[in-house]
Design a protein around this motif. Structure first.
Motif, PDB file in Angstrom:
ATOM      1  N   GLN A 283      -1.801 -18.501 -16.440  1.00 19.27           N
ATOM      2  CA  GLN A 283      -0.768 -19.258 -15.730  1.00 19.27           C
ATOM      3  C   GLN A 283       0.098 -20.100 -16.666  1.00 19.27           C
TER       4      GLN A 283
ATOM      5  N   HIS B 169      -1.802 -28.641 -15.151  1.00 25.59           N
ATOM      6  CA  HIS B 169      -2.286 -27.689 -14.149  1.00 25.59           C
ATOM      7  C   HIS B 169      -3.789 -27.882 -14.010  1.00 25.59           C
TER       8      HIS B 169
ATOM      9  N   TYR C 144      -7.941 -17.876 -16.404  1.00 30.34           N
ATOM     10  CA  TYR C 144      -6.927 -18.034 -15.357  1.00 30.34           C
ATOM     11  C   TYR C 144      -5.860 -19.037 -15.775  1.00 30.34           C
TER      12      TYR C 144
END
Length: 284
Positions: A77, A45, A73
């Motif tokens: 995720q 990611h 963040y």
């Protein structure tokens, strides 16, 4: 968008088996490419903080604040390992990241002074070097205490010429990878290193391998040009294999940017040749 300098800790990861990667922009894609090569099949990611790029002219506090936000963040995720694919963010923020999340495996991207010194000395022993290395990096990286410490610890007996590169990341972010403006800037940046008669030059920013060909041309064929993406990927792979519980992997690549998603996607498709890559825009 909140500008608090103290983002709250990220919630527990809900989707295991993901490596989170971030950079100020497109430069960290060179690290991402190395990760894919080193760890095929692992879910990755990537977040490009393009809306706040470049980091080079920014203050240390600003760089740290952005890095904490992006790390939080990515964990939210599902990332259970973090790669800071940015030399400038590593120089100024990795200590804060590790203090904030002491149990999170974090891999930084630092100018490889030690391998550059070894490469230069090898050339000296082979009569092809002079024991002089150059480092191309952002203004913020060169000004950081972490960079100065790397030089002082690993460059004994070697002359190090640190060359700041203002404006280079901007051109690369705009996709100017082989333009007259780029070549003119590289000529100016490399002239001091040519004058110093360096035998080895280290690319101290993950953006720079995207213009490795023009850089080599500006330095001349006698200069050895090094990057460190492979070493970063190898370190990430080693930490990944040490996870307490085997984590599932999947063939997936998630690309996001805080800037223009369409522009970022075009860059990935055209420059890296990942024709099927898709990117989304986010606010962090």
């Amino acid at each position: 968008m909140s500008t608090s300098s103290n983002p709250s800790p990220a919630p527990e990861a809900t989707t295991p088996g993901v490596i989170g990667v971030f950079d100020s922009g497109v430069g960290g894609l060179t690290v991402l490419r190395a990760l894919q090569t080193q760890m095929p099949g692992t879910a990755l990611h990537y977040v490009a903080d393009t809306a706040h790029a470049p980091y080079g002219p920014r203050s240390a506090d600003y760089i740290t604040e952005r890095s904490l936000r992006l790390a939080a963040y990515l964990q939210d995720q599902g990332a259970s390992l973090l790669v800071v694919a940015c030399n400038t963010a590593t120089a100024h923020a990795i200590a804060a990241l590790r203090q904030r999340w002491p149990d999170l495996p974090i891999v930084g991207t630092e100018p490889g002074i030690k391998p550059a010194v070894a490469a230069s000395l090898a050339r000296v022993n082979g009569s092809a070097g002079r024991g002089r290395i150059g480092v191309l990096a952002t203004v913020a990286t060169i000004a950081s205490a972490r960079y100065q410490d790397l030089v002082s610890r690993h460059a004994e007996g070697i002359e190090v010429f640190s060359q700041p590169c203002p404006g280079l990341v901007d051109l690369i972010e705009r996709g100017q990878l082989d333009t007259p403006e780029l070549h003119a800037l590289l000529e100016r940046l490399c002239q001091p290193l040519r004058d110093a008669r360096v035998d080895t030059v280290l690319m101290g920013c993950t953006h720079y391998p995207l213009v490795q060909g023009p850089l080599q041309q500006a330095l001349g064929p006698a200069v050895q040009l090094l990057n460190i993406e492979t070493a970063v990927a190898q370190r990430a792979a080693a930490l990944w294999s040490e996870q307490a519980k085997p984590l599932p992997t999947a063939h997936s690549l998630r690309l996001e940017t805080t800037g223009d998603a369409a522009q970022f996607q075009r860059f990935v498709q055209q420059v890296l040749g990942w024709s099927s890559a898709q990117a989304a825009g986010i606010q962090v």
